[in-house]
Structures are given as structure tokens and as C-alpha cells.
Design an enzyme around this catalytic site. Sequence first.
Site, PDB file in Angstrom:
ATOM      1  N   GLY A  10       0.816  -1.219   0.000  1.00 58.16           N
ATOM      2  CA  GLY A  10       0.000   0.000   0.000  1.00 58.16           C
ATOM      3  C   GLY A  10       0.842   1.257   0.000  1.00 58.16           C
ATOM      4  O   GLY A  10       0.691   2.119   0.878  1.00 58.16           O
ATOM      5  N   TYR A  31     -12.049  -1.168  13.100  1.00 57.64           N
ATOM      6  CA  TYR A  31     -10.670  -0.733  12.806  1.00 57.64           C
ATOM      7  C   TYR A  31      -9.771  -1.011  14.019  1.00 57.64           C
ATOM      8  O   TYR A  31      -8.702  -1.617  13.902  1.00 57.64           O
ATOM      9  CB  TYR A  31     -10.678   0.757  12.462  1.00 57.64           C
ATOM     10  CG  TYR A  31      -9.306   1.353  12.192  1.00 57.64           C
ATOM     11  CD1 TYR A  31      -8.620   1.071  11.009  1.00 57.64           C
ATOM     12  CD2 TYR A  31      -8.703   2.217  13.111  1.00 57.64           C
ATOM     13  CE1 TYR A  31      -7.370   1.616  10.761  1.00 57.64           C
ATOM     14  CE2 TYR A  31      -7.457   2.770  12.868  1.00 57.64           C
ATOM     15  CZ  TYR A  31      -6.793   2.472  11.690  1.00 57.64           C
ATOM     16  OH  TYR A  31      -5.557   3.012  11.438  1.00 57.64           O
TER      17      TYR A  31
HETATM   18  N1  LIG Z   1      -3.204   8.258   8.778  1.00 50.69           N
HETATM   19  C1  LIG Z   1      -3.284   8.080  10.083  1.00 50.69           C
HETATM   20  O1  LIG Z   1      -3.608   8.998  10.861  1.00 50.69           O
HETATM   21  C2  LIG Z   1      -2.951   6.735  10.672  1.00 50.69           C
HETATM   22  C3  LIG Z   1      -2.949   6.589  12.070  1.00 50.69           C
HETATM   23  C4  LIG Z   1      -2.657   5.357  12.621  1.00 50.69           C
HETATM   24  C5  LIG Z   1      -2.366   4.278  11.789  1.00 50.69           C
HETATM   25  N2  LIG Z   1      -2.373   4.435  10.432  1.00 50.69           N
HETATM   26  C6  LIG Z   1      -2.063   3.244   9.589  1.00 50.69           C
HETATM   27  O2  LIG Z   1      -1.073   3.589   8.645  1.00 50.69           O
HETATM   28  C7  LIG Z   1      -1.193   2.735   7.500  1.00 50.69           C
HETATM   29  C8  LIG Z   1      -1.131   3.573   6.229  1.00 50.69           C
HETATM   30  O3  LIG Z   1      -2.326   4.318   6.134  1.00 50.69           O
HETATM   31  P1  LIG Z   1      -2.407   5.771   5.503  1.00 50.69           P
HETATM   32  O4  LIG Z   1      -2.852   6.665   6.573  1.00 50.69           O
HETATM   33  O5  LIG Z   1      -1.182   6.082   4.762  1.00 50.69           O
HETATM   34  O6  LIG Z   1      -3.659   5.577   4.518  1.00 50.69           O
HETATM   35  P2  LIG Z   1      -3.830   5.770   2.950  1.00 50.69           P
HETATM   36  O7  LIG Z   1      -3.285   7.067   2.486  1.00 50.69           O
HETATM   37  O8  LIG Z   1      -5.267   5.488   2.702  1.00 50.69           O
HETATM   38  O9  LIG Z   1      -2.941   4.614   2.333  1.00 50.69           O
HETATM   39  C9  LIG Z   1      -3.358   3.270   2.421  1.00 50.69           C
HETATM   40  C10 LIG Z   1      -2.666   2.450   1.362  1.00 50.69           C
HETATM   41  O10 LIG Z   1      -3.207   1.137   1.417  1.00 50.69           O
HETATM   42  C11 LIG Z   1      -3.663   0.772   0.122  1.00 50.69           C
HETATM   43  N3  LIG Z   1      -4.792  -0.166   0.172  1.00 50.69           N
HETATM   44  C12 LIG Z   1      -5.993   0.017   0.750  1.00 50.69           C
HETATM   45  N4  LIG Z   1      -6.773  -1.060   0.527  1.00 50.69           N
HETATM   46  C13 LIG Z   1      -6.050  -1.917  -0.210  1.00 50.69           C
HETATM   47  C14 LIG Z   1      -6.292  -3.190  -0.774  1.00 50.69           C
HETATM   48  N5  LIG Z   1      -7.481  -3.813  -0.657  1.00 50.69           N
HETATM   49  N6  LIG Z   1      -5.314  -3.793  -1.472  1.00 50.69           N
HETATM   50  C15 LIG Z   1      -4.129  -3.180  -1.648  1.00 50.69           C
HETATM   51  N7  LIG Z   1      -3.819  -1.982  -1.152  1.00 50.69           N
HETATM   52  C16 LIG Z   1      -4.783  -1.358  -0.437  1.00 50.69           C
HETATM   53  C17 LIG Z   1      -4.054   2.095  -0.533  1.00 50.69           C
HETATM   54  O11 LIG Z   1      -4.127   1.946  -1.934  1.00 50.69           O
HETATM   55  P3  LIG Z   1      -4.900   3.044  -2.853  1.00 50.69           P
HETATM   56  O12 LIG Z   1      -3.920   4.149  -3.093  1.00 50.69           O
HETATM   57  O13 LIG Z   1      -5.215   2.241  -4.071  1.00 50.69           O
HETATM   58  O14 LIG Z   1      -6.112   3.480  -2.117  1.00 50.69           O
HETATM   59  C18 LIG Z   1      -2.911   2.966  -0.060  1.00 50.69           C
HETATM   60  O15 LIG Z   1      -1.765   2.750  -0.835  1.00 50.69           O
HETATM   61  C19 LIG Z   1      -2.500   1.976   7.678  1.00 50.69           C
HETATM   62  O16 LIG Z   1      -2.233   0.669   8.156  1.00 50.69           O
HETATM   63  C20 LIG Z   1      -3.234   2.777   8.731  1.00 50.69           C
HETATM   64  O17 LIG Z   1      -4.150   2.005   9.474  1.00 50.69           O
HETATM   65  C21 LIG Z   1      -2.653   5.627   9.861  1.00 50.69           C
END
Ligand SMILES: NC(=O)c1ccc[n+]([C@@H]2O[C@H](COP(=O)([O-])OP(=O)(O)OC[C@H]3O[C@@H](n4cnc5c(N)ncnc54)[C@H](OP(=O)(O)O)[C@@H]3O)[C@@H](O)[C@H]2O)c1
Length: 274
Positions: free
Chosen positions: A10, A163
Site C-alpha cells: 500500500g 478498525y
Molecule cells: N493516517 C493516520 O492517521 C494513521 C494513524 C494510525 C495508523 N495508520 C495506519 O497507517 C497505515 C497507512 O495508512 P495511511 O494513513 O497512509 O492511509 P492511505 O493514504 O489510505 O494509504 C493506504 C494504502 O493502502 C492501500 N490499500 C488500501 N486497501 C487496499 C487493498 N485492498 N489492497 C491493496 N492496497 C490497499 C491504498 O491503496 P490506494 O492508493 O489504491 O487506495 C494505499 O496505498 C495503515 O495501516 C493505517 O491504518 C494511519
Amino acid sequence: MKGKIVLITGATSGIGKETARGLAQLGATVVITARDVQRGEQTKQELVQSTKNNNIDVLFCDLSSFTSIRDCCREFLKRYTALHVLINNAGIVEYHRRESKDGIENTFAVNYLAPFLMTNLLLDMLKKSAPARIINLTSGLHSGTIHFDDLEFNHSFSGMKVYGHSKLAVILFTRLLAERLKGTGITVNCTNPGMSATNLSRDAGWFSAKFFKLIAKEASIGAQTPIYLASSSEVETISGEYFEKKVVKKINQETYDMDAAKKLWDVSNKYVGL
Ligand SMILES: NC(=O)c1ccc[n+]([C@@H]2O[C@H](COP(=O)([O-])OP(=O)(O)OC[C@H]3O[C@@H](n4cnc5c(N)ncnc54)[C@H](OP(=O)(O)O)[C@@H]3O)[C@@H](O)[C@H]2O)c1
């Protein structure tokens, strides 16, 4: 990180993309996964241009499909002879109950079962490549206990609850895997990147998604701890821990429950067919 091969799930947006950028800047060969081929190629081009590192590759992987995860791992093993760092980064928050390609509640499938399966499929390669590291993205919103009687929230679905549950599962998996990997030269840790302005809240509606992006920090800040865990010599022997801001944090007792972790592992094996 020159000579090291890193696989990040991702990485087409948010923290994953910034982690990929950071590790590519440090000289690693970075393999990203994408569920959309075009977005994957665009991200690869962007990362090559911004880091001047040509050793960036992209693999197709839809983490909501066990078949796709298996195909992706097979392709990785065909293309590469080593894996030094696996970063299970991809994650989702969904406010309506949806099911994965395999008919499993999607948040549980993508956030937890997908990294569980991918890690297990790549373990032999990680062992051969040791010293190696596994980094799992979790969240400060991990909560409660594992709902063994309703793992897929068929009853009382709530996006944030589901979640938090999936992220608790990730922590329990991290701790038990670390125990099982003692002596192999592989460490496994998890991290809460902190509130980061990414696309994670895309399903929350326009207003909430905008508000979230306004109050959160930049994704590149969220990527700092994953990059640190992947590259720093300071953590080369630490395993089974939960990190925030590059520091081990002691968190709630439920995340140290090894009986629950073992029970969850057995159920997960059945889910993914291992
Ligand atoms: N942002 C926050 O505040 C925060 C806080 C705590 C933890 N996290 C964790 O950090 C991690 C990264 O999240 P992020 O905040 O960077 O979110 P994000 O910008 O939505 O990125 C998520 C990534 O996962 C990919 N993805 C989602 N569903 C998928 C699937 N079915 N198959 C393959 N790839 C998939 C997305 O692809 P697409 O580009 O195609 O959508 C994107 O590349 C996650 O595990 C999240 O739970 C984030």
C-alpha cells in the site's frame, strides 16, 4: 540501506508512499505493492524522479483477495532472491460493512489477515536473508479484546470499533511472531504512526475527511518511525514491541495476551488456508 531489499504494501499514498520515498533516499531497493496498476506505475515514476533511485519496482496486489496476495508473493519470489525488510503498511477504515473478495469482513481481511498471510508466505525468504525485519502498521486506536465469537462483526458493526479490533489483532500477531522468530535473525515490531494527513479517512464523508486532513500531521512525519524501524541500527535486536515516535511504548494489557494471540493465530491459519 544500499543492498537491502524492502517490500512495502500500500505505497500508492500516504504513509506507505513516504516510507518508500525515505527508504529509497537511503539507497534501498524498494518494491511497492499497488491494487491499481496505473496508480502503482505513477507512484513508481514519482518516487524514481524524487529520489534519483532507479531501484524501485511495483507489484500488483489486492489485499482483499487471498489469491492476489499469493500471486504477489509468488511474483516477488520470482523476481528477487532476498527480502530484508517487509513493511505491512496498507490499511483501511470503512464506515459501512463490506466484504473482501473472499467474503470476509473487509477491515479484518485487509488490515489483519492480509499481513498475516503475506508475512507467512515470505517468512522463508526473510529467514534466508537474515538479518531481516518485519514492521507492521498498527494504530493508537487499537482497542478492547479479540471478539472470538464474532470476528467479522456481523453484529453491531461500527467502523472505528472494527478498525481498532483489526489493529489489536496486528499487535498480538507482532508479539507472537516475535516470540516464534527468536533466534532466526528476524525482528518484528509494530508502530502507530500517529495521526497523519492521508487518504485513510476517504470513506468518512467529505467533511470528516477534510477535517481529518486539516488537524493531522504530514504523511512524511507519520513515515518517520517506519523508516527508523526499517533502517536504524539502534533497533536491530529489538523485537515484539510497539513503537510511537521511534520509542517503545508500553500499552494496555490486552496487547500482551499470548493466549489470545495463539488462539487468533490458529483461527487466522484457517481463514487464509495455511
Ligand atoms: N493516517 C493516520 O492517521 C494513521 C494513524 C494510525 C495508523 N495508520 C495506519 O497507517 C497505515 C497507512 O495508512 P495511511 O494513513 O497512509 O492511509 P492511505 O493514504 O489510505 O494509504 C493506504 C494504502 O493502502 C492501500 N490499500 C488500501 N486497501 C487496499 C487493498 N485492498 N489492497 C491493496 N492496497 C490497499 C491504498 O491503496 P490506494 O492508493 O489504491 O487506495 C494505499 O496505498 C495503515 O495501516 C493505517 O491504518 C494511519
